[in-house]
Motif scaffolding. Sequence first.
Motif, PDB file in Angstrom:
ATOM      1  N   ALA A  25       0.814  -1.208   0.000  1.00  0.00           N
ATOM      2  CA  ALA A  25       0.000   0.000   0.000  1.00  0.00           C
ATOM      3  C   ALA A  25       0.849   1.260   0.000  1.00  0.00           C
ATOM      4  O   ALA A  25       0.439   2.296  -0.508  1.00  0.00           O
ATOM      5  CB  ALA A  25      -0.942  -0.004   1.207  1.00  0.00           C
ATOM      6  N   GLN A  26       2.054   1.184   0.584  1.00  0.00           N
ATOM      7  CA  GLN A  26       2.895   2.359   0.653  1.00  0.00           C
ATOM      8  C   GLN A  26       3.348   2.831  -0.721  1.00  0.00           C
ATOM      9  O   GLN A  26       3.628   4.003  -0.906  1.00  0.00           O
ATOM     10  CB  GLN A  26       4.123   2.062   1.527  1.00  0.00           C
ATOM     11  CG  GLN A  26       3.787   1.920   3.006  1.00  0.00           C
ATOM     12  CD  GLN A  26       4.992   1.473   3.814  1.00  0.00           C
ATOM     13  OE1 GLN A  26       6.090   1.360   3.286  1.00  0.00           O
ATOM     14  NE2 GLN A  26       4.780   1.212   5.091  1.00  0.00           N
ATOM     15  N   SER A  27       3.462   1.937  -1.684  1.00  0.00           N
ATOM     16  CA  SER A  27       4.086   2.317  -2.941  1.00  0.00           C
ATOM     17  C   SER A  27       3.327   1.872  -4.181  1.00  0.00           C
ATOM     18  O   SER A  27       3.792   2.106  -5.285  1.00  0.00           O
ATOM     19  CB  SER A  27       5.504   1.735  -3.002  1.00  0.00           C
ATOM     20  OG  SER A  27       5.463   0.331  -2.858  1.00  0.00           O
ATOM     21  N   SER A  28       2.194   1.232  -4.046  1.00  0.00           N
ATOM     22  CA  SER A  28       1.529   0.667  -5.209  1.00  0.00           C
ATOM     23  C   SER A  28       0.024   0.808  -5.099  1.00  0.00           C
ATOM     24  O   SER A  28      -0.546   0.624  -4.011  1.00  0.00           O
ATOM     25  CB  SER A  28       1.894  -0.814  -5.350  1.00  0.00           C
ATOM     26  OG  SER A  28       1.185  -1.396  -6.413  1.00  0.00           O
ATOM     27  N   PRO A  29      -0.646   1.103  -6.227  1.00  0.00           N
ATOM     28  CA  PRO A  29      -2.115   1.120  -6.218  1.00  0.00           C
ATOM     29  C   PRO A  29      -2.711  -0.278  -6.204  1.00  0.00           C
ATOM     30  O   PRO A  29      -3.912  -0.439  -6.029  1.00  0.00           O
ATOM     31  CB  PRO A  29      -2.460   1.846  -7.515  1.00  0.00           C
ATOM     32  CG  PRO A  29      -1.294   1.555  -8.407  1.00  0.00           C
ATOM     33  CD  PRO A  29      -0.092   1.505  -7.519  1.00  0.00           C
ATOM     34  N   LEU A  30      -1.863  -1.307  -6.400  1.00  0.00           N
ATOM     35  CA  LEU A  30      -2.329  -2.694  -6.392  1.00  0.00           C
ATOM     36  C   LEU A  30      -1.967  -3.345  -5.061  1.00  0.00           C
ATOM     37  O   LEU A  30      -0.799  -3.375  -4.674  1.00  0.00           O
ATOM     38  CB  LEU A  30      -1.684  -3.469  -7.541  1.00  0.00           C
ATOM     39  CG  LEU A  30      -2.044  -4.957  -7.639  1.00  0.00           C
ATOM     40  CD1 LEU A  30      -3.512  -5.126  -8.040  1.00  0.00           C
ATOM     41  CD2 LEU A  30      -1.130  -5.675  -8.611  1.00  0.00           C
ATOM     42  N   GLU A  31      -2.950  -3.863  -4.370  1.00  0.00           N
ATOM     43  CA  GLU A  31      -2.734  -4.574  -3.117  1.00  0.00           C
ATOM     44  C   GLU A  31      -3.252  -5.997  -3.263  1.00  0.00           C
ATOM     45  O   GLU A  31      -4.345  -6.225  -3.768  1.00  0.00           O
ATOM     46  CB  GLU A  31      -3.479  -3.886  -1.962  1.00  0.00           C
ATOM     47  CG  GLU A  31      -3.110  -2.434  -1.744  1.00  0.00           C
ATOM     48  CD  GLU A  31      -4.005  -1.763  -0.710  1.00  0.00           C
ATOM     49  OE1 GLU A  31      -4.718  -2.494   0.024  1.00  0.00           O
ATOM     50  OE2 GLU A  31      -4.016  -0.524  -0.644  1.00  0.00           O
ATOM     51  N   VAL A 110       4.326 -10.538  -5.239  1.00  0.00           N
ATOM     52  CA  VAL A 110       3.762  -9.212  -5.458  1.00  0.00           C
ATOM     53  C   VAL A 110       4.903  -8.229  -5.684  1.00  0.00           C
ATOM     54  O   VAL A 110       5.866  -8.201  -4.918  1.00  0.00           O
ATOM     55  CB  VAL A 110       2.893  -8.771  -4.269  1.00  0.00           C
ATOM     56  CG1 VAL A 110       2.286  -7.412  -4.543  1.00  0.00           C
ATOM     57  CG2 VAL A 110       1.804  -9.795  -4.004  1.00  0.00           C
ATOM     58  N   TYR A 111       4.780  -7.440  -6.739  1.00  0.00           N
ATOM     59  CA  TYR A 111       5.791  -6.470  -7.140  1.00  0.00           C
ATOM     60  C   TYR A 111       5.206  -5.070  -6.954  1.00  0.00           C
ATOM     61  O   TYR A 111       4.578  -4.519  -7.875  1.00  0.00           O
ATOM     62  CB  TYR A 111       6.177  -6.684  -8.604  1.00  0.00           C
ATOM     63  CG  TYR A 111       6.683  -8.064  -8.919  1.00  0.00           C
ATOM     64  CD1 TYR A 111       8.035  -8.307  -9.091  1.00  0.00           C
ATOM     65  CD2 TYR A 111       5.801  -9.143  -9.067  1.00  0.00           C
ATOM     66  CE1 TYR A 111       8.511  -9.581  -9.399  1.00  0.00           C
ATOM     67  CE2 TYR A 111       6.265 -10.415  -9.367  1.00  0.00           C
ATOM     68  CZ  TYR A 111       7.616 -10.625  -9.530  1.00  0.00           C
ATOM     69  OH  TYR A 111       8.072 -11.888  -9.831  1.00  0.00           O
ATOM     70  N   PRO A 112       5.392  -4.468  -5.776  1.00  0.00           N
ATOM     71  CA  PRO A 112       4.719  -3.192  -5.493  1.00  0.00           C
ATOM     72  C   PRO A 112       5.051  -2.084  -6.483  1.00  0.00           C
ATOM     73  O   PRO A 112       4.164  -1.342  -6.915  1.00  0.00           O
ATOM     74  CB  PRO A 112       5.218  -2.850  -4.081  1.00  0.00           C
ATOM     75  CG  PRO A 112       5.622  -4.150  -3.487  1.00  0.00           C
ATOM     76  CD  PRO A 112       6.146  -4.954  -4.619  1.00  0.00           C
ATOM     77  N   GLU A 113       6.314  -1.954  -6.853  1.00  0.00           N
ATOM     78  CA  GLU A 113       6.705  -0.854  -7.730  1.00  0.00           C
ATOM     79  C   GLU A 113       6.177  -1.030  -9.146  1.00  0.00           C
ATOM     80  O   GLU A 113       6.091  -0.061  -9.901  1.00  0.00           O
ATOM     81  CB  GLU A 113       8.221  -0.715  -7.751  1.00  0.00           C
ATOM     82  CG  GLU A 113       8.816  -0.285  -6.407  1.00  0.00           C
ATOM     83  CD  GLU A 113      10.312  -0.058  -6.501  1.00  0.00           C
ATOM     84  OE1 GLU A 113      10.866  -0.187  -7.611  1.00  0.00           O
ATOM     85  OE2 GLU A 113      10.914   0.242  -5.451  1.00  0.00           O
ATOM     86  N   GLU A 114       5.855  -2.249  -9.518  1.00  0.00           N
ATOM     87  CA  GLU A 114       5.382  -2.520 -10.880  1.00  0.00           C
ATOM     88  C   GLU A 114       3.870  -2.675 -10.955  1.00  0.00           C
ATOM     89  O   GLU A 114       3.323  -2.797 -12.053  1.00  0.00           O
ATOM     90  CB  GLU A 114       6.043  -3.806 -11.405  1.00  0.00           C
ATOM     91  CG  GLU A 114       7.557  -3.817 -11.343  1.00  0.00           C
ATOM     92  CD  GLU A 114       8.181  -2.733 -12.187  1.00  0.00           C
ATOM     93  OE1 GLU A 114       7.571  -2.370 -13.215  1.00  0.00           O
ATOM     94  OE2 GLU A 114       9.264  -2.243 -11.822  1.00  0.00           O
ATOM     95  N   ALA A 115       3.169  -2.697  -9.820  1.00  0.00           N
ATOM     96  CA  ALA A 115       1.729  -2.962  -9.780  1.00  0.00           C
ATOM     97  C   ALA A 115       1.406  -4.276 -10.472  1.00  0.00           C
ATOM     98  O   ALA A 115       0.505  -4.379 -11.309  1.00  0.00           O
ATOM     99  CB  ALA A 115       0.928  -1.817 -10.386  1.00  0.00           C
ATOM    100  N   VAL A 116       2.176  -5.322 -10.099  1.00  0.00           N
ATOM    101  CA  VAL A 116       2.069  -6.641 -10.715  1.00  0.00           C
ATOM    102  C   VAL A 116       2.004  -7.688  -9.608  1.00  0.00           C
ATOM    103  O   VAL A 116       2.664  -7.558  -8.570  1.00  0.00           O
ATOM    104  CB  VAL A 116       3.289  -6.923 -11.625  1.00  0.00           C
ATOM    105  CG1 VAL A 116       3.344  -8.392 -12.037  1.00  0.00           C
ATOM    106  CG2 VAL A 116       3.260  -6.029 -12.856  1.00  0.00           C
TER     107      VAL A 116
END
Length: 784
Positions: A25-31, A110-116
């Motif tokens: 949540a800190q860095s990605s719109p995908l959780e 889960v890849y927070p920076e890539e939203a993947v």
Amino acid sequence: AIPQPRDMTSALRVLLAASLVASIAQSSPLEVDIDESGFLTLSVDGTMWLSSREVAVHVQGTWYSVAEGNMKPASLIHYNGTDSIGDYMGTTMTWAGTSGVLPFSTSLRVYPEEAVAVFGQSFPGGAQGTALREDPNECYDNVMSAFPAWSVPTSEAQRGSAPELGFMTYAGNMACGGAGLICTFAGAWNASMPNTFPPASEAGGPVVLFTAEGDRALVLSPLSEFMTNSYTLTTGATGELQLRGGVMGSVASIPDGYTIETVAVLVSGGFNAAIPRLGSLLRSRYGKGAQRDGDVTVNYLGYYTDNGAYYYYLTEPNRTYEQTLVDVASYASSAGLPYRYYQLDSWWYYKGVAGGVKTWEARPDVFPDGLAGLHAKLQTPLVAHNRYWAADTTYARANGGDYDFTIEGATAIPLEQRFWDDLMRNYSAVGGRVYEQDWLDTEFQRMNVTRTSATLARQWLLQMGRGADRNGLTIQYCMPWPRHVMQSVELPAVTQVRVSDDYHPNNDQWSIGASALLAHSLGLGPFKDDFWTTTTEPGNPYGTTTEETAPALETVSAALSMGPVGPSDRIGSTNTSLLMRCCRTDGLILKPDRPITLIDATFQRRALGTAGPDGVLMHTWSQPPGASPHFIVLAGHLDAPYTLTAGDLGMPAQVQWVRYPSPLSTLSDGQSAQPVAAGSTAQIQLPFPALNKTAFQLWHFAAVGPSNWALLGEVDKIVPVSAQRFTWVRHSDQGLEAQLAGAVGETIQVFAAHSTAPSSPVAATCKFGPSGSAVLRVPAMTCA
């Protein structure tokens, strides 16, 4: 020690979920959250979009399911790492059934920076008894494993706070079968999906979920083992509608270490942003480069003889095929048609049982001097067609040949790399450049072994690709399902793919605005198939009343495809002036930067009933180095009027535009043939009337650059501003400069318009000498 399910305290569960979700949540719109049962929630911008409340696998003839209570987690590990996608946080779970540990594990990265997010299913020790039925025809539309199993809301209460979502996906022959003018399947992500979602077997490609506003899209897609990796829509153990990702349900056994992965990718925007993002991820993962850029048959004009062509199973009277093609080449030379290769369809080789290939060699009644003799006469590369292998193929050891094949019924499939190496080497030696593998869906679907084996279908394509690579050949896929197209990402030799059904004069396979984007995004040249450039071609094999009522639209679609351009006219019937609008005089095709695609509002309307065009409204753009963007809009068929805006095109903000129609457009009342100031991006509006393909419209939007000049380009070409013509462009206070490339002796006119006088464009004449280059200077309007 790895914690067991009975030892997972509430504190551990909270810690696991909190650490995973908080970091994302800190860095990605995908959780993405996973709990101790393997259940998933996927949230976008803090709102839950999807949930998966099931993990299931069919092994040893039995379904094991978390929802049914006969399957539980056996172990769990949590870890971090880095791979080709980026930095990730991962979780892996193993599973136990009622009689002990199952040969099955699941994973989430889960890849927070890539939203993947990547979801895995593994069989560390292999598995037996995995097929759902003995007959693959009864179960290959289902899956024998499930993770995730995304719940599809069937009521407003189930949807909760999630936005209303639509979906689109691909399926069928050429990745677009059975969907008419708009070649995809689309609908609402709700209880109506069983009416609109295609069979899993014919799919195997991405599923795109999108909002009604078009501001967010989520791609769900296979990431590996594409020939057996499927999404299927089914009813789960608890009665809920689910989109399950897993191994094709007809696979009878799983080898040791077999793993499949699927991926979820979040993007800002809709379909036109989602598919390229997925393609970029896949190409990076598998190292698929730009091999198509070096393929002469993707980049230059050629001549085709396949279904729909004038000379499809037809020669000139009292002439062989060899003599006919030599006559085509002679006519092309005299007419100024720079064909750089010739395609030979299924009429030239020996056929066997059920029309399959018996021996892939030239029949002497067709080519008396063989392919080598034809190549010597034409002095151009060849594109040669092949289809499925017949049960009596002379190459099979069972028929006295030298190679191992599996033979089932009327069809056979090769098993040895040596076979492909030899076949491709022999073809290359006689002038072959492209191996066209047609009937891909038939070879896959007719045989049991391709659907019951976890690995054979992929092996078949990998061996074919390696054989081509080793002999300097490239491959065109024809009649693929989406899973074949996806599999090509592992095969550098595959440079092009058909993206529409077979051409037949006056059918609607020119509408490539969805399938072409998938092909392009995977590094392929999208081929719309051959076409006629004139309405009537007497003596054709399709009947005396057969006409092509929209030859200009066919030509435009081919030129904007970013793939091969292959006319197929009768000798003496080619509309040279029309055809040459697509290319330079040396045959180099002038291309946009990506293929023509349907605007996002098309899918939003089809899936959710929101405002959007009722028909085929497509767009693309080009932007050579240093140039301002140039947008192209094609309205091929509209059942109702529609007003296009900058939002439909994704135009950059705060730019002034000059708008002008192509000379090929059929203008309606009030539409000017002259360039006009279209205003700033926020002001862009272009109203279209209801129209059909015989009255299509093709429009251009040229951006005004920092010099206050808009480069209109070669306004008589289908793509007026292309990287194949404009090597670089520079804007300055003094004006505009551009370096142009062309064939020796070629003469062209280039237009530009000043922002203060857009309706009075100025032109310069450029003639290319031995260097093949010239520099355009505006406003001096010199080109030398």
